[in-house]
Scaffold this active site. Sequence first.
Site, mmCIF file in Angstrom:
data_model
loop_
_atom_site.group_PDB
_atom_site.id
_atom_site.type_symbol
_atom_site.label_atom_id
_atom_site.label_comp_id
_atom_site.label_asym_id
_atom_site.label_seq_id
_atom_site.Cartn_x
_atom_site.Cartn_y
_atom_site.Cartn_z
ATOM 1 N N GLY A 20 38.219 40.141 33.045
ATOM 2 C CA GLY A 20 38.611 38.915 33.746
ATOM 3 C C GLY A 20 37.695 37.759 33.374
ATOM 4 O O GLY A 20 36.499 37.958 33.197
ATOM 5 N N GLY A 124 33.726 47.519 32.531
ATOM 6 C CA GLY A 124 34.618 48.113 31.536
ATOM 7 C C GLY A 124 34.210 47.707 30.129
ATOM 8 O O GLY A 124 34.126 48.542 29.217
ATOM 9 N N THR A 125 33.925 46.422 29.969
ATOM 10 C CA THR A 125 33.560 45.881 28.648
ATOM 11 C C THR A 125 32.283 46.517 28.128
ATOM 12 O O THR A 125 32.190 46.908 26.957
ATOM 13 C CB THR A 125 33.355 44.355 28.765
ATOM 14 O OG1 THR A 125 34.553 43.799 29.291
ATOM 15 C CG2 THR A 125 33.013 43.723 27.434
ATOM 16 N N ILE A 146 32.410 37.842 38.402
ATOM 17 C CA ILE A 146 32.232 37.264 39.743
ATOM 18 C C ILE A 146 31.867 38.369 40.743
ATOM 19 O O ILE A 146 31.410 38.077 41.834
ATOM 20 C CB ILE A 146 33.501 36.519 40.229
ATOM 21 C CG1 ILE A 146 34.685 37.475 40.391
ATOM 22 C CG2 ILE A 146 33.831 35.363 39.316
ATOM 23 C CD1 ILE A 146 35.829 36.898 41.216
ATOM 24 N N ASP A 147 32.079 39.637 40.365
ATOM 25 C CA ASP A 147 31.884 40.746 41.312
ATOM 26 C C ASP A 147 30.404 41.117 41.481
ATOM 27 O O ASP A 147 30.050 41.779 42.458
ATOM 28 C CB ASP A 147 32.655 41.991 40.844
ATOM 29 C CG ASP A 147 34.126 41.708 40.638
ATOM 30 O OD1 ASP A 147 34.630 40.759 41.250
ATOM 31 O OD2 ASP A 147 34.770 42.425 39.848
ATOM 32 N N GLY A 190 36.175 40.952 44.394
ATOM 33 C CA GLY A 190 34.936 41.733 44.253
ATOM 34 C C GLY A 190 35.196 43.130 43.745
ATOM 35 O O GLY A 190 34.278 43.933 43.642
ATOM 36 N N HIS A 191 36.494 43.427 43.491
ATOM 37 C CA HIS A 191 36.915 44.744 43.023
ATOM 38 C C HIS A 191 36.432 45.798 44.015
ATOM 39 O O HIS A 191 36.725 45.658 45.195
ATOM 40 C CB HIS A 191 36.398 44.975 41.594
ATOM 41 C CG HIS A 191 37.112 46.081 40.902
ATOM 42 N ND1 HIS A 191 36.467 46.977 40.085
ATOM 43 C CD2 HIS A 191 38.402 46.459 40.915
ATOM 44 C CE1 HIS A 191 37.332 47.859 39.628
ATOM 45 N NE2 HIS A 191 38.521 47.566 40.120
HETATM 46 O O1 F6P Z 1 36.469 41.526 37.975
HETATM 47 C C1 F6P Z 1 36.891 40.282 38.389
HETATM 48 C C2 F6P Z 1 38.133 40.389 39.233
HETATM 49 O O2 F6P Z 1 38.531 39.095 39.602
HETATM 50 C C3 F6P Z 1 38.008 41.284 40.458
HETATM 51 O O3 F6P Z 1 37.338 40.656 41.510
HETATM 52 C C4 F6P Z 1 39.454 41.601 40.714
HETATM 53 O O4 F6P Z 1 39.588 42.820 41.426
HETATM 54 C C5 F6P Z 1 40.026 41.715 39.330
HETATM 55 O O5 F6P Z 1 39.171 40.976 38.493
HETATM 56 C C6 F6P Z 1 41.423 41.187 39.162
HETATM 57 O O6 F6P Z 1 41.827 41.543 37.889
HETATM 58 P P1 F6P Z 1 43.053 40.896 37.099
HETATM 59 O O7 F6P Z 1 42.569 39.597 36.517
HETATM 60 O O8 F6P Z 1 43.325 41.878 36.009
HETATM 61 O O9 F6P Z 1 44.170 40.718 38.061
#
Ligand code: F6P
Length: 372
Positions: A20, A124-125, A146-147, A190-191
Amino acid sequence: MMEIHRPSVTKTFGILTSGGDCPGLNAAIRGVCRAAHDRYGMKAIGIANGYRGLIDGDARPLNPEDFSGILTRAGTILGASREKPFKRTEGERDSEIELDKVAAIKENYQKLGLDCLVILGGNGTNTTGYLLAREGLNVVGLPKTIDNDIYGTDLTFGFNSALAIATEAIDRLHSTAQSHSRVMVIEIMGHKAGWLALYSGIAGGGDVILIPEIPYDMNIIGRHLEDRVSEGKSFSIVVVAEGAYSINEEKMDKKERRKYRAEHNTPSIAYRIAKEIEEGTGMETRATVLGYVQRGGIPSATDRVLATSLGTAAADLLARGDYGRMVVSGGNNISSVDLSVPAGKIRSVPMDHYMLDTAVSVGTCMGNKLPN
Ligand code: F6P
Protein backbone atom coordinates in the site's frame (compact mmCIF):
# COMPACT_ATOMS: atom_id res chain seq x y z
CA MET A 1 34.53 20.81 -12.42
CA MET A 2 34.78 17.04 -12.25
CA GLU A 3 32.66 15.49 -9.52
CA ILE A 4 34.60 13.40 -7.00
CA HIS A 5 32.53 10.57 -5.60
CA ARG A 6 33.19 8.44 -2.57
CA PRO A 7 34.00 4.80 -3.36
CA SER A 8 31.02 2.49 -3.75
CA VAL A 9 30.67 -1.28 -4.06
CA THR A 10 27.27 -0.81 -5.72
CA LYS A 11 27.39 0.83 -9.13
CA THR A 12 23.78 0.32 -10.27
CA PHE A 13 20.72 -0.41 -8.15
CA GLY A 14 17.03 -0.94 -8.82
CA ILE A 15 14.44 0.73 -6.63
CA LEU A 16 10.78 -0.19 -6.16
CA THR A 17 7.83 0.66 -3.91
CA SER A 18 5.58 -2.26 -3.03
CA GLY A 19 2.40 -2.79 -0.98
CA GLY A 20 0.00 0.00 0.00
CA ASP A 21 1.23 3.51 -0.73
CA CYS A 22 1.79 6.03 2.07
CA PRO A 23 3.07 9.55 2.65
CA GLY A 24 6.86 9.73 2.55
CA LEU A 25 7.56 7.22 -0.24
CA ASN A 26 8.78 9.91 -2.63
CA ALA A 27 10.83 11.55 0.12
CA ALA A 28 12.51 8.18 0.71
CA ILE A 29 13.11 7.59 -3.03
CA ARG A 30 14.69 11.04 -3.19
CA GLY A 31 16.80 10.33 -0.08
CA VAL A 32 18.19 7.05 -1.48
CA CYS A 33 18.75 8.32 -5.03
CA ARG A 34 20.22 11.71 -4.13
CA ALA A 35 22.76 10.28 -1.69
CA ALA A 36 23.54 7.35 -4.00
CA HIS A 37 24.01 9.63 -7.01
CA ASP A 38 25.54 12.78 -5.53
CA ARG A 39 27.77 11.21 -2.93
CA TYR A 40 28.65 7.87 -4.51
CA GLY A 41 28.00 8.30 -8.24
CA MET A 42 25.64 5.30 -8.45
CA LYS A 43 23.07 4.76 -11.18
CA ALA A 44 19.42 4.22 -10.18
CA ILE A 45 16.87 2.20 -12.14
CA GLY A 46 13.23 2.86 -11.21
CA ILE A 47 11.07 -0.26 -11.29
CA ALA A 48 7.37 0.31 -11.94
CA ASN A 49 4.57 -0.95 -9.69
CA GLY A 50 6.48 -2.90 -7.06
CA TYR A 51 7.57 -6.48 -7.70
CA ARG A 52 5.19 -6.64 -10.66
CA GLY A 53 7.50 -4.34 -12.63
CA LEU A 54 10.46 -6.56 -11.84
CA ILE A 55 8.57 -9.62 -13.03
CA ASP A 56 7.54 -7.84 -16.25
CA GLY A 57 10.84 -6.01 -16.79
CA ASP A 58 9.07 -2.65 -16.56
CA ALA A 59 11.89 -0.30 -15.54
CA ARG A 60 13.65 2.92 -16.57
CA PRO A 61 16.77 4.79 -15.50
CA LEU A 62 16.16 7.54 -12.95
CA ASN A 63 18.05 10.74 -13.66
CA PRO A 64 18.59 13.50 -11.10
CA GLU A 65 15.63 15.47 -12.47
CA ASP A 66 13.40 12.44 -11.77
CA PHE A 67 14.16 12.52 -8.05
CA SER A 68 14.19 16.26 -7.71
CA GLY A 69 11.13 18.20 -6.50
CA ILE A 70 9.42 15.11 -5.07
CA LEU A 71 10.14 15.52 -1.35
CA THR A 72 6.64 16.72 -0.52
CA ARG A 73 4.74 14.78 -3.19
CA ALA A 74 2.03 12.31 -2.13
CA GLY A 75 1.92 8.68 -3.35
CA THR A 76 4.86 7.16 -5.21
CA ILE A 77 6.38 8.27 -8.52
CA LEU A 78 7.21 4.61 -9.19
CA GLY A 79 3.69 3.20 -8.73
CA ALA A 80 2.91 0.33 -6.37
CA SER A 81 1.22 -3.06 -6.34
CA ARG A 82 0.57 -5.84 -3.86
CA GLU A 83 2.33 -8.43 -6.03
CA LYS A 84 3.85 -11.16 -3.84
CA PRO A 85 6.02 -13.30 -6.13
CA PHE A 86 6.44 -16.12 -3.61
CA LYS A 87 2.76 -16.36 -2.77
CA ARG A 88 0.87 -19.19 -4.35
CA THR A 89 -2.31 -18.16 -6.12
CA GLU A 90 -5.11 -20.65 -6.62
CA GLY A 91 -4.22 -23.49 -8.97
CA GLU A 92 -0.48 -22.75 -8.89
CA ARG A 93 2.06 -25.17 -7.50
CA ASP A 94 5.13 -23.90 -5.64
CA SER A 95 7.36 -25.20 -8.42
CA GLU A 96 5.43 -23.13 -10.98
CA ILE A 97 5.85 -19.93 -8.98
CA GLU A 98 9.55 -20.63 -8.74
CA LEU A 99 9.66 -21.08 -12.51
CA ASP A 100 7.48 -18.13 -13.32
CA LYS A 101 7.70 -15.11 -11.07
CA VAL A 102 10.87 -15.61 -9.06
CA ALA A 103 12.78 -16.77 -12.14
CA ALA A 104 11.53 -13.72 -14.07
CA ILE A 105 12.71 -11.47 -11.23
CA LYS A 106 16.17 -13.05 -11.22
CA GLU A 107 16.41 -12.79 -14.99
CA ASN A 108 15.38 -9.12 -15.07
CA TYR A 109 17.71 -8.31 -12.18
CA GLN A 110 20.57 -9.61 -14.36
CA LYS A 111 19.29 -8.00 -17.56
CA LEU A 112 19.02 -4.59 -15.89
CA GLY A 113 22.59 -4.94 -14.64
CA LEU A 114 21.62 -4.47 -10.99
CA ASP A 115 24.14 -4.85 -8.19
CA CYS A 116 21.35 -4.49 -5.62
CA LEU A 117 17.60 -4.08 -5.31
CA VAL A 118 16.25 -1.39 -2.94
CA ILE A 119 12.75 -2.18 -1.72
CA LEU A 120 10.45 0.30 0.02
CA GLY A 121 7.60 -1.50 1.71
CA GLY A 122 5.89 -3.11 4.66
CA ASN A 123 5.96 -6.61 6.17
CA GLY A 124 5.09 -8.41 2.95
CA THR A 125 7.60 -6.45 0.87
CA ASN A 126 10.47 -6.99 3.28
CA THR A 127 9.58 -10.68 3.67
CA THR A 128 9.76 -11.03 -0.12
CA GLY A 129 13.07 -9.13 0.00
CA TYR A 130 14.39 -11.64 2.52
CA LEU A 131 13.30 -14.56 0.32
CA LEU A 132 14.91 -12.95 -2.74
CA ALA A 133 18.11 -12.45 -0.75
CA ARG A 134 18.03 -16.19 0.01
CA GLU A 135 17.74 -16.73 -3.74
CA GLY A 136 21.06 -14.92 -4.16
CA LEU A 137 19.92 -11.36 -4.94
CA ASN A 138 21.42 -8.37 -3.14
CA VAL A 139 18.59 -6.56 -1.36
CA VAL A 140 18.31 -3.51 0.91
CA GLY A 141 14.94 -2.71 2.54
CA LEU A 142 13.28 0.43 3.90
CA PRO A 143 10.33 0.22 6.34
CA LYS A 144 7.24 2.09 5.14
CA THR A 145 3.66 1.75 6.28
CA ILE A 146 0.96 3.75 8.03
CA ASP A 147 0.47 0.67 10.26
CA ASN A 148 3.86 1.01 12.04
CA ASP A 149 3.89 -2.77 12.40
CA ILE A 150 7.31 -3.75 11.02
CA TYR A 151 9.53 -5.81 13.26
CA GLY A 152 12.98 -4.40 13.98
CA THR A 153 12.12 -0.69 13.75
CA ASP A 154 10.41 1.59 16.28
CA LEU A 155 8.99 3.75 13.54
CA THR A 156 8.01 3.38 9.90
CA PHE A 157 7.58 6.34 7.59
CA GLY A 158 3.93 7.03 6.72
CA PHE A 159 2.76 6.45 10.29
CA ASN A 160 3.21 10.01 11.52
CA SER A 161 1.30 11.54 8.58
CA ALA A 162 -1.55 9.04 8.93
CA LEU A 163 -1.65 9.75 12.65
CA ALA A 164 -2.18 13.46 11.97
CA ILE A 165 -5.02 12.71 9.55
CA ALA A 166 -6.72 10.24 11.89
CA THR A 167 -6.38 12.63 14.84
CA GLU A 168 -7.89 15.49 12.85
CA ALA A 169 -10.81 13.25 11.86
CA ILE A 170 -11.45 12.37 15.52
CA ASP A 171 -11.29 16.08 16.42
CA ARG A 172 -13.89 16.82 13.77
CA LEU A 173 -16.21 14.08 14.99
CA HIS A 174 -16.20 15.61 18.46
CA SER A 175 -18.34 18.55 17.36
CA THR A 176 -21.17 16.43 15.94
CA ALA A 177 -20.95 14.02 18.85
CA GLN A 178 -21.35 16.95 21.23
CA SER A 179 -24.07 18.79 19.27
CA HIS A 180 -26.24 15.67 18.95
CA SER A 181 -25.31 13.91 22.21
CA ARG A 182 -24.28 10.87 20.22
CA VAL A 183 -21.78 8.09 20.39
CA MET A 184 -19.48 8.36 17.38
CA VAL A 185 -17.54 5.26 16.33
CA ILE A 186 -14.55 5.84 14.05
CA GLU A 187 -12.68 3.03 12.31
CA ILE A 188 -8.96 3.52 11.84
CA MET A 189 -6.67 1.47 9.57
CA GLY A 190 -3.69 -0.49 10.86
CA HIS A 191 -4.22 -3.99 9.45
CA LYS A 192 -3.70 -6.47 12.32
CA ALA A 193 -1.96 -3.97 14.63
CA GLY A 194 -3.43 -1.28 16.86
CA TRP A 195 -0.71 1.40 16.71
CA LEU A 196 -2.59 3.92 14.59
CA ALA A 197 -5.84 3.54 16.54
CA LEU A 198 -4.03 3.70 19.89
CA TYR A 199 -1.99 6.80 19.06
CA SER A 200 -4.78 8.69 17.28
CA GLY A 201 -7.23 7.62 19.99
CA ILE A 202 -5.01 9.12 22.67
CA ALA A 203 -4.21 12.22 20.58
CA GLY A 204 -7.91 12.76 19.78
CA GLY A 205 -9.14 12.03 23.31
CA GLY A 206 -11.08 8.87 22.45
CA ASP A 207 -13.26 7.63 25.33
CA VAL A 208 -12.98 4.03 24.14
CA ILE A 209 -10.08 2.65 22.08
CA LEU A 210 -10.30 -0.86 20.65
CA ILE A 211 -7.23 -2.57 19.21
CA PRO A 212 -6.66 -6.11 17.90
CA GLU A 213 -4.18 -6.84 20.69
CA ILE A 214 -6.99 -6.57 23.31
CA PRO A 215 -10.15 -8.51 22.35
CA TYR A 216 -13.06 -6.35 23.48
CA ASP A 217 -16.04 -7.13 25.70
CA MET A 218 -19.24 -5.30 24.65
CA ASN A 219 -20.51 -5.33 28.25
CA ILE A 220 -17.45 -3.42 29.45
CA ILE A 221 -17.79 -0.89 26.62
CA GLY A 222 -21.53 -0.43 27.29
CA ARG A 223 -20.93 0.11 31.02
CA HIS A 224 -18.20 2.68 30.33
CA LEU A 225 -20.46 4.66 27.99
CA GLU A 226 -23.33 4.55 30.50
CA ASP A 227 -21.01 5.70 33.30
CA ARG A 228 -20.06 8.69 31.18
CA VAL A 229 -23.73 9.61 30.82
CA SER A 230 -24.17 9.31 34.61
CA GLU A 231 -21.23 11.69 35.01
CA GLY A 232 -23.08 14.21 32.83
CA LYS A 233 -21.09 13.58 29.66
CA SER A 234 -23.63 13.54 26.87
CA PHE A 235 -21.42 12.12 24.11
CA SER A 236 -18.63 9.62 23.55
CA ILE A 237 -16.02 8.85 20.92
CA VAL A 238 -15.12 5.22 20.21
CA VAL A 239 -11.93 4.68 18.19
CA VAL A 240 -11.72 1.18 16.73
CA ALA A 241 -8.86 -0.39 14.81
CA GLU A 242 -9.99 -2.16 11.64
CA GLY A 243 -8.49 -5.41 12.91
CA ALA A 244 -10.12 -5.38 16.36
CA TYR A 245 -12.28 -8.32 17.45
CA SER A 246 -14.44 -9.35 20.37
CA ILE A 247 -13.84 -11.91 23.13
CA ASN A 248 -16.37 -14.17 21.39
CA GLU A 249 -14.50 -13.96 18.09
CA GLU A 250 -11.25 -14.64 19.91
CA LYS A 251 -12.48 -18.19 20.53
CA MET A 252 -13.21 -18.77 16.82
CA ASP A 253 -10.78 -19.95 14.16
CA LYS A 254 -10.29 -17.89 10.99
CA LYS A 255 -13.05 -19.68 9.05
CA GLU A 256 -15.61 -19.42 11.86
CA ARG A 257 -14.82 -15.73 12.31
CA ARG A 258 -15.33 -15.04 8.60
CA LYS A 259 -18.68 -16.87 8.69
CA TYR A 260 -19.78 -15.03 11.83
CA ARG A 261 -18.92 -11.66 10.28
CA ALA A 262 -20.76 -12.51 7.03
CA GLU A 263 -23.83 -13.46 9.05
CA HIS A 264 -23.68 -10.17 10.93
CA ASN A 265 -23.77 -8.45 7.60
CA THR A 266 -22.10 -5.13 8.33
CA PRO A 267 -19.56 -3.56 5.94
CA SER A 268 -16.88 -3.34 8.63
CA ILE A 269 -16.25 -3.40 12.37
CA ALA A 270 -17.25 0.23 13.07
CA TYR A 271 -20.80 -0.46 11.86
CA ARG A 272 -21.06 -3.64 13.90
CA ILE A 273 -19.86 -1.94 17.06
CA ALA A 274 -22.17 1.06 16.47
CA LYS A 275 -25.13 -1.31 16.07
CA GLU A 276 -24.24 -3.26 19.20
CA ILE A 277 -23.80 -0.07 21.25
CA GLU A 278 -27.19 1.23 20.11
CA GLU A 279 -28.89 -2.10 20.82
CA GLY A 280 -27.14 -2.56 24.16
CA THR A 281 -27.42 0.95 25.60
CA GLY A 282 -30.15 2.70 23.61
CA MET A 283 -27.70 5.55 22.86
CA GLU A 284 -27.89 7.11 19.41
CA THR A 285 -24.72 5.95 17.64
CA ARG A 286 -23.11 6.64 14.25
CA ALA A 287 -20.19 5.00 12.44
CA THR A 288 -17.45 6.60 10.32
CA VAL A 289 -14.86 4.61 8.37
CA LEU A 290 -11.86 6.79 7.59
CA GLY A 291 -10.35 4.45 4.97
CA TYR A 292 -7.78 5.47 2.38
CA VAL A 293 -7.86 9.15 3.35
CA GLN A 294 -5.29 8.04 5.93
CA ARG A 295 -2.82 6.99 3.24
CA GLY A 296 -3.08 10.08 1.06
CA GLY A 297 -1.69 13.57 0.94
CA ILE A 298 1.65 15.18 1.60
CA PRO A 299 3.97 13.68 4.20
CA SER A 300 4.29 15.37 7.60
CA ALA A 301 7.59 17.08 8.48
CA THR A 302 8.46 14.13 10.76
CA ASP A 303 7.87 11.62 7.95
CA ARG A 304 9.92 13.68 5.50
CA VAL A 305 12.85 13.72 7.90
CA LEU A 306 12.52 10.01 8.75
CA ALA A 307 12.15 8.95 5.09
CA THR A 308 15.13 11.10 4.07
CA SER A 309 17.34 9.74 6.89
CA LEU A 310 16.38 6.12 6.16
CA GLY A 311 16.94 6.76 2.44
CA THR A 312 20.44 8.18 2.87
CA ALA A 313 21.32 5.38 5.32
CA ALA A 314 20.21 2.87 2.66
CA ALA A 315 22.58 4.55 0.18
CA ASP A 316 25.42 4.10 2.68
CA LEU A 317 24.61 0.35 2.90
CA LEU A 318 24.71 0.17 -0.91
CA ALA A 319 28.07 1.91 -0.98
CA ARG A 320 29.52 -0.51 1.57
CA GLY A 321 27.98 -3.53 -0.14
CA ASP A 322 26.24 -4.29 3.14
CA TYR A 323 23.36 -6.20 1.58
CA GLY A 324 20.48 -8.31 2.99
CA ARG A 325 19.57 -5.58 5.50
CA MET A 326 16.69 -3.22 6.30
CA VAL A 327 17.41 0.29 7.59
CA VAL A 328 15.61 1.02 10.88
CA SER A 329 14.89 3.79 13.33
CA GLY A 330 15.24 3.34 17.08
CA GLY A 331 16.57 5.14 20.13
CA ASN A 332 16.87 8.44 18.22
CA ASN A 333 19.20 6.79 15.74
CA ILE A 334 19.21 5.15 12.31
CA SER A 335 20.81 1.74 11.95
CA SER A 336 20.02 -1.52 10.14
CA VAL A 337 18.93 -5.09 10.87
CA ASP A 338 19.22 -8.34 8.93
CA LEU A 339 16.22 -8.84 6.60
CA SER A 340 15.39 -12.01 8.51
CA VAL A 341 14.33 -9.80 11.46
CA PRO A 342 11.13 -8.38 9.88
CA ALA A 343 10.50 -11.42 7.64
CA GLY A 344 7.18 -13.15 8.26
CA LYS A 345 6.37 -11.18 11.42
CA ILE A 346 4.02 -8.42 12.55
CA ARG A 347 4.97 -5.98 15.30
CA SER A 348 1.89 -5.71 17.51
CA VAL A 349 1.38 -3.38 20.47
CA PRO A 350 3.00 -5.23 23.40
CA MET A 351 0.86 -5.53 26.51
CA ASP A 352 3.49 -3.73 28.59
CA HIS A 353 3.70 -0.74 26.21
CA TYR A 354 3.57 2.51 28.17
CA MET A 355 0.93 3.96 25.83
CA LEU A 356 -1.64 1.45 27.07
CA ASP A 357 -1.08 2.61 30.63
CA THR A 358 -1.20 6.23 29.41
CA ALA A 359 -4.61 5.61 27.82
CA VAL A 360 -6.03 3.94 30.92
CA SER A 361 -4.56 6.64 33.18
CA VAL A 362 -6.60 9.32 31.44
CA GLY A 363 -9.78 7.28 31.83
CA THR A 364 -9.91 5.64 28.41
CA CYS A 365 -11.67 2.29 28.20
CA MET A 366 -9.58 -0.21 26.21
CA GLY A 367 -12.58 -2.52 25.72
CA ASN A 368 -11.36 -4.97 28.33
CA LYS A 369 -9.18 -5.24 31.42
CA LEU A 370 -5.49 -5.07 30.52
CA PRO A 371 -3.69 -8.32 31.30
CA ASN A 372 -1.34 -7.94 34.26
O1 F6P B 1 -0.88 -1.49 5.13
C1 F6P B 1 -1.55 -0.32 4.89
C2 F6P B 1 -3.03 -0.55 4.80
O2 F6P B 1 -3.66 0.67 4.53
C3 F6P B 1 -3.66 -1.22 6.02
O3 F6P B 1 -3.85 -0.33 7.07
C4 F6P B 1 -4.91 -1.78 5.41
O4 F6P B 1 -5.38 -2.89 6.15
C5 F6P B 1 -4.46 -2.21 4.04
O5 F6P B 1 -3.32 -1.44 3.75
C6 F6P B 1 -5.46 -2.00 2.94
O6 F6P B 1 -4.93 -2.61 1.81
P1 F6P B 1 -5.41 -2.34 0.31
O7 F6P B 1 -4.76 -1.07 -0.14
O8 F6P B 1 -4.86 -3.51 -0.44
O9 F6P B 1 -6.90 -2.26 0.32
